[in-house]
Write a protein that holds these residues in place. Structure first.
Motif, PDB file in Angstrom:
ATOM      1  N   ALA B 977      -8.290  -8.766  13.533  1.00  0.00           N
ATOM      2  CA  ALA B 977      -8.819  -9.973  14.526  1.00  0.00           C
ATOM      3  C   ALA B 977     -10.198 -10.891  14.051  1.00  0.00           C
ATOM      4  O   ALA B 977      -9.672 -12.074  14.192  1.00  0.00           O
ATOM      5  N   ALA B 980      -8.924 -13.019  11.442  1.00  0.00           N
ATOM      6  CA  ALA B 980      -8.044 -14.013  11.923  1.00  0.00           C
ATOM      7  C   ALA B 980      -8.869 -15.212  12.538  1.00  0.00           C
ATOM      8  O   ALA B 980      -8.621 -16.574  12.073  1.00  0.00           O
ATOM      9  N   SER B 981      -9.805 -14.838  13.188  1.00  0.00           N
ATOM     10  CA  SER B 981     -11.033 -15.808  13.692  1.00  0.00           C
ATOM     11  C   SER B 981     -11.666 -16.581  12.816  1.00  0.00           C
ATOM     12  O   SER B 981     -11.719 -17.821  12.677  1.00  0.00           O
ATOM     13  N   LYS B 983     -10.524 -17.024   9.623  1.00  0.00           N
ATOM     14  CA  LYS B 983      -9.241 -18.116   9.120  1.00  0.00           C
ATOM     15  C   LYS B 983      -9.322 -19.558   9.742  1.00  0.00           C
ATOM     16  O   LYS B 983      -9.347 -20.361   9.153  1.00  0.00           O
TER      17      LYS B 983
END
Lengths: 127, 1185
Positions: B977, B980-981, B983
């Motif tokens: 998570a 992902a943030s 990125k």
């Protein structure tokens, strides 16, 4: 597919995703909601007409207190008319195939999106 | 096609079966069109080459019984290479498959000589061979050998393809078989047709209406009608049989309309009008339902038959001649001939037949009954029985010997030979018999047997004394007669020798020297002495025998004192003379001075061969004498009054052919009226010589039997004294002959059996024979010999004389018996103690044996043996279903001829559950019928329990595994998570032309996200450390730690944090500090993170209570609190109860796990909106000093 609601407890994730969505050609506005409870309140408002019906709803699966699946269930119970009228996607960084399976099988669901989202991915899914 | 099959097979299991059927029907259709062997092989080849995957070799149809290859397809071998192919393909495995009907898989991997296919397309090294039986109607008719270059086993899919091919092969075989059969049938038909065509008999085949369908060459030749002219006509019309008698024609018509066989004579006309007579034989050919299909008529020209009849007449005349001749022969050979024509009940008896029976020459109405009336009543039943067996057809000829009674009432011995003449159907036609009178033969035979009996009698009674001695007169053996003659006991003679038996020393010297010179003395006259001292005259036949370098004397003797005494009495008493004279067995006669015989007794007359009336004839003694010279000498001696005691002469009886050896004595007597006479006594010794010889021989024979007997033979007198025993006795007991003479019966019986044997001996002495008794003898060296045998009493003149015992050494036998018994006991012990239920049942499911385990305190064993399986199981409380299940398994084992194993769950008598693994082992006899069933039951309850436990453990493991799975996914989520943030933020930064300020915001966000990630990683580490590391107790200062933690996490909130500590420390505190630290950090950071929104300060109250037993720590805050419904879940892994901060959901889970590990507890009290209070209890691990 102009109006989008994003439900995710992770505010940074919400911020990033709403920015990405806004950068695609077909999105006009993104409403970020950070908990399931708030989401239910929002849909209540939609029902009452104080808020507009979204074209697409993205729900994070792993949220504290009430997770994405419970929320979807709750929404289906309270607002059965959502089914068929709104695209409803589950969103998660989870690699657990069970999460994906559950997402695909939910009656309200239109599919499963894996984080991180990207413009290319979003365009590919919503074309 | 191949690929298609594969696809199909992979789809579904049941579709495979459908495909199999499709394939089969496809090819069966094709096979049904095949008409020759060649076509069949071609089609088979086509199928197999298409169907077989290329790495496999093809089909060999091998007939094991004929040991030949019937067909081979797709093997790569040509027909010329057939022998090579046979050698290659056929090995012992093939025979095995052939016999068992079960496929086998052979691993050829390590076989350097493994089969190579000759097919260029299939040239490979064989690694595996699958040999499958090809079955036609459940009979194995061939084998299908599939060779593969794969070293592995064949897959199920491949096997099922082979199955189809095998089935097809089965049909091929069947087809081939049918083809061969029909070929041979055709050949047979062709042969028949050839016979029908070529036979000189005239053959017609007509349809069921009697119309001609076919005729043979002979018909065409005889009748002049061609085939074309004949077909469709009825034979009667065509050949104009109106010349045949009316009844013949009616019979023919009837036979044809009723479909019957007929044989008769018909007169027909040829095309040119010539008549001829044929013997006709019409046979209907019936179909399976008995309906007439065709008629086959075979006709024989009987014009020639008449010639045959003429020949017959001639030969019957010849026969008559022969018969006459035979009659003549029969007449002279005194053979009676009779004949009984059974059909016409006519009887013929030849003249001789009547004469043989000794009855009037007269034929009676019922000769059979008459004949019966002639049979001796004692032979009636037997004779008639054998005759009836002839009449009843049991035998063709009987030979019988029976007695008849002639008209004079005399018994005749007849021998009959009877023969029954029968026709082809076994019907009796004529009984022919011959009969001869064999009375003379029978009487001769009877006489012979009488005399034989007499001789036996003589021997048995041992009239002659038999003796065997040394030359010095030491007795070796003498019989009872010998002893009786002299009046001595054997023992006396043994010890003293024979010398005292001689009348005088001089007699002895003469006798011995003569014996030594001649080696043999015949009818030697010896004077001896009885025990009482009286003189005896003996006649001795004796010879010297050389045995083992020693000279022995063997002989027989007879007391002739009576005769001598008679002679002497003649001298003294005229009165006595006559009586003795006449009745004396010796011949006695008187010769006067002129040499004429003036008187003699009957015996003398017999010896001289004259009638008894001497004085009426003019017999001169010298005329009878053959040995003239000797007689002259004796006469001289007589004249000189030096008459020898006795002398021998050869005498020629008047009526007789042979000379006689006669022993004579001569005495000068003066008789009144006769003057000086010579009184002669004469004994014919010819017969005695012969008799003696025979006696010696038979004595020897009996002695051999006695001495060489393998049995111990002994004889004891009534006092228990040993009378005699045989060599075996000496060998067995080890006593010498000399020792044996002093032995008593009880010397050789082991002491413990004395009483028993004493009783037995008493019984024998009372005349009872005791049979089959066991006794133990003791030998000289103390060796014990176990014996079994019989003891019989020997009576003489009604008095007990001795006992005879015959014993067999059974020591070895007993040892063997003991060994067998030991072995039996051993096996029984094993069976009795083996911890399994073992029982044996016969083929009728009856118990023959049960070991103790299989009884299991249910019932005494004897109650179960002999009971049927069903009855016993019901009796011990098994349910009907359980019983039927087990009987079903019994039958399975019998039917499948193999071990059948199964499990039974049973309720024990104690009420607990038991699992028994049971196996039935069938044993078969020579006829392959069930002989015995061995049932073995093993208690596998424990095993079964273990298996269940294992299953339970597995279930738990699965749960743990599942949890682990979840953990991994959750962790990956929590780690992904933030990534992902980050990125996403990076994308935003890259793609947009953001201001520095915005970019700074992005970087701050990234920082936050990375912090969170770091935290997650820490927590995971904490978790893993807790589960992985050992618990180490060390001294800790909790208050300090609390204070430190609060300072560490203060910055989590922007608001001030107020800490209030209440402490009550009564003892040092020892625990795992890392773990306690982790708990403190979690609880305190939570208290700070989840504070209420609003301006008020964060208030933390911590209470620390330590005593020697434990630590009690209470951490309370004034934070947001936890909703009641979530409280249950807050310690769960990854559960997050608050939206306020984005934790990983691991913190409290780790606390709980840590306290579990430390044997502590954690509990929570909370009120939403007011605050939360955690209570932690940890045991104090003060080290023991």
């Amino acid at each position: 597919m102009k109006h989008i609601i994003l439900i995710d407890d992770d505010s940074i994730s919400n911020f990033v995703n709403s920015q990405l969505l806004l950068q695609t050609r077909f999105v006009e506005d993104v409403k970020s909601i950070e908990s399931a409870e708030e989401a239910i309140e929002h849909f209540e408002k939609i029902k009452q007409g104080t808020e507009g019906l979204p074209d697409l709803v993205l729900v994070d699966i792993r949220m504290p207190v009430m997770d994405g699946f419970t929320l979807a269930e709750e929404l289906l119970q309270r607002f059965p008319e959502l089914k068929g009228n709104v695209l409803f996607y589950f969103l998660s960084s989870s690699l657990d195939p069970k999460d994906e399976e559950r997402s695909n099988n939910h009656p309200l669901s239109s599919g499963f999106l894996r984080k991180p989202l990207s413009k290319a991915y979003l365009e590919q899914v919503f074309r | 096609m191949q690929d298609h099959i594969h696809e199909k097979f992979e789809e579904r299991e049941d579709e495979r079966a459908i495909l199999e059927i499709e394939l089969l029907t496809d090819y069966l259709d094709k096979f049904s069109l095949v008409n020759s062997r060649e076509e069949l092989v071609d089609l088979s080849r086509e199928i197999f080459e298409q169907k077989l995957p290329s790495q496999y070799t093809g089909l060999y149809l091998w007939n094991e019984e004929e040991q030949r290859l019937i067909m081979m397809v797709a093997t790569g071998f040509s027909d010329e290479e057939r022998i090579e192919a046979e050698r290659t393909a056929m090995d012992r495995h093939v025979g095995q498959v052939y016999r068992s009907g079960e496929p086998i898989l052979i691993d050829d991997t390590f076989d350097p000589n493994a089969v190579w296919s000759k097919d260029s397309k299939r040239n490979f090294k064989v690694r595996t061979r699958l040999v499958m039986p090809v079955k036609s109607f459940n009979r194995t008719v061939g084998v299908f050998i599939i060779a593969s270059d794969k070293p592995n086993k064949f897959s199920t899919l491949e096997k099922s393809i082979f199955n189809v091919i095998c089935k097809i092969a089965g049909y091929i075989y069947h087809h081939l078989d049918q083809l061969e059969k029909s070929e041979s049938q055709n050949r047979k038909l062709a042969d028949l047709a050839l016979i029908a065509t070529k036979t000189s008999n005239n053959v017609i085949i007509a349809n069921r209406l009697g119309q001609i369908e076919w005729v043979n060459d002979a018909f065409i030749k005889q009748t002049g009608y061609s085939m074309e002219e004949s077909i469709g006509q009825t034979p009667g019309k065509l050949l104009n049989n109106s010349l045949s008698p009316l009844e013949t024609r009616i019979a023919l018509r009837e036979a044809i309309s009723e479909g019957k066989h007929i044989k008769t004579e018909v007169t027909n006309q040829t095309k040119s009008g010539q008549t001829y007579t044929n013997e006709i034989d019409i046979t209907p050919v019936l179909d399976d339902d008995g309906k007439v299909l065709k008629y086959i008529s075979v006709q024989k020209d009987v014009t020639e038959k008449n010639q045959f009849v003429e020949e017959l007449r001639t030969s019957s005349l010849k026969l008559k001649e022969i018969n006459n001749r035979f009659e003549t022969i029969a007449k002279f050979s005194r053979i009676g001939i009779w004949e009984w024509d059974v059909i016409e009940n006519k009887t013929f008896w030849s003249d001789i037949a009547f004469q043989v029976f000794g009855v009037k020459n007269q034929i009676h109405d019922d000769m059979f009954t008459y004949w019966q009336s002639l049979i001796h009543p004692d032979d009636f039943e037997r004779t008639l029985h054998s005759t009836y067996s002839l009449v009843e057809g049991k035998v063709n000829m009987v030979e019988a010997q029976y007695r008849s009674i002639d008209e004079a009432g005399q018994i005749r011995h007849l021998r009959g030979l009877t023969y029954m003449e029968r026709d082809d159907n076994g019907q009796n036609l004529k009984m022919i018999g011959s009969v001869v009178d064999v009375s003379n033969e029978i009487i001769a035979a009877n006489t012979l047997s009488t005399s034989e009996a007499k001789y036996r009698d003589i021997f048995n009674n041992n009239v002659a004394g038999v003796f065997r001695t040394t030359v010095e007169g030491q007795i070796l053996d003498v019989n009872k007669s010998f002893l009786k003659t002299f009046g001595y006991e054997k023992e006396e003679l043994r010890s003293t020798g024979l010398n005292k038996l001689y009348f005088s020393e001089q007699d002895r010297e003469v006798y011995i020297s003569e014996l030594k010179v001649k080696g043999r003395l015949q009818n030697y006259f010896l004077r001896t002495r009885h025990k009482s001292g009286s003189a005896m005259d003996l006649l001795i036949n004796v010879q010297l025998v050389h045995s083992d370098g020693e000279s022995l004397v063997e002989g027989t003797l007879m007391d002739i004192s009576e005769i001598r005494r008679a002679e002497r009495k003649v001298q003294s008493s005229e009165m006595l003379f006559r009586g003795i004279f006449d009745n004396n067995l010796a011949g006695v006669f008187l010769v006067n001075s002129e040499g004429k015989i003036v008187d003699g007794n009957k015996s003398a007359a017999q010896i001289l061969g004259v009638d008894g009336v001497f004085n009426e004839h003019d017999y001169h003694f010298s005329d009878f004498i053959l040995s003239r010279e000797k007689w002259d000498k004796i006469q001289n001696l007589i004249a000189e009054n030096k008459i020898p005691a006795s002398f021998r002469l050869q005498i020629m009886p008047l009526q007789g052919l042979n000379g006689l050896d006669v022993l004579l004595t001569c005495n000068q007597v003066e008789l009144e009226g006769l003057g000086n006479c010579q009184l002669f006594t004469a004994i014919d010794t010819s017969e005695a010589d012969l008799l003696n010889q025979k006696l010696i021989e038979s004595e020897k024979r009996y002695r051999d039997l006695f001495e060489n007997s393998l049995e111990i033979i002994q004889s004891f007198g009534p006092e228990g004294n040993l009378i005699f025993c045989n060599q075996k006795w000496f060998n067995t007991l080890g006593y010498t002959e000399e020792e044996s003479t002093k032995m008593n019966l009880f010397d050789i019986i082991v002491p413990e059996e004395h009483e028993h044997c004493h009783n037995l001996f008493e019984r024998v002495l009372n005349g009872e024979s005791v049979q089959n008794i066991d006794v133990t003898f003791i030998g000289k060296t103390g060796n014990r010999v176990e014996l079994n045998g019989n003891v019989v009493p020997m009576l003489k003149n009604g008095k007990m004389e001795s006992t005879h015992s015959f014993f067999r050494d059974v020591s070895i036998e007993k040892k063997q018996k003991q060994a067998i018994e030991d072995q039996r006991k051993f096996y029984e012990k094993v069976l009795e103690n083996v911890p399994a239920e073992i029982s044996i049942l016969d083929k009728d499911q009856t118990f023959l044996y049960l070991n103790p385990v299989s009884i299991a305190s249910v019932s005494p064993r004897s109650n179960s043996v002999g009971k049927r399986l069903y009855d016993r199981l019901i009796e011990i409380g098994r349910t009907k279903e359980e019983v039927e299940y087990r009987i079903g398994k019994f039958k399975d084992a019998e039917r499948l001829r193999t071990v059948v194993s199964f499990e039974e769950n049973l309720q024990t008598m104690q009420g607990s559950q038991k699992t028994i693994m049971r196996q039935f082992f069938p044993l078969f006899d020579d006829q392959c019928k069930l002989d015995l069933m061995i049932s073995v039951g093993t208690d596998v309850t424990e095993l079964e329990d273990n298996r269940r436990r294992l299953l339970d453990n597995n279930e738990e493991l699965r749960k743990v595994n599942h949890e682990l799975d979840r953990f991994v996914y959750s962790v990956s989520h929590d780690l992904r998570a933030p990534i992902a943030s980050v990125k996403g933020l990076l994308t935003l930064m890259r793609e947009n032309e953001a201001s520095d300020e915005v970019k700074k915001t992005y970087v701050d966000m990234m920082n936050t996200v990375m912090d969170r990630m770091d935290h997650v990683i820490f927590e995971i580490l904490d978790y893993s450390r807790n589960s992985r590391l050992e618990v180490v107790a060390e001294k800790m200062d909790i208050v300090n730690l609390v204070k430190g933690a609060v300072n560490t996490y203060r910055h989590f909130s922007t608001k001030p944090v107020l800490l209030e500590v209440e402490e009550n420390i009564q003892s040092e505190f020892y625990a795992d500090s890392r773990r306690i630290q982790s708990v403190l950090n979690n609880l305190i950071s939570n208290a700070i993170k989840y504070s209420l929104k609003g301006p008020q300060d964060i208030q933390l109250k911590v209470s620390v209570h330590v005593n020697s037993e434990s630590l009690k720590l209470i951490i309370s805050d004034n934070g947001e609190g936890i909703r009641e419904s979530y409280i249950e879940k807050i310690f769960d892994m990854f559960y997050r109860a608050s939206n306020t901060s984005s934790g990983s959901g691991l913190g409290l889970y780790i606390c709980r796990e840590v306290l579990k590990k430390l044997d502590g507890t954690i509990s929570v009290k909370s009120e939403e909106g007011k605050g939360t209070s955690f209570t932690v209890m940890v045991p104090n691990s003060i080290p023991v000093k």
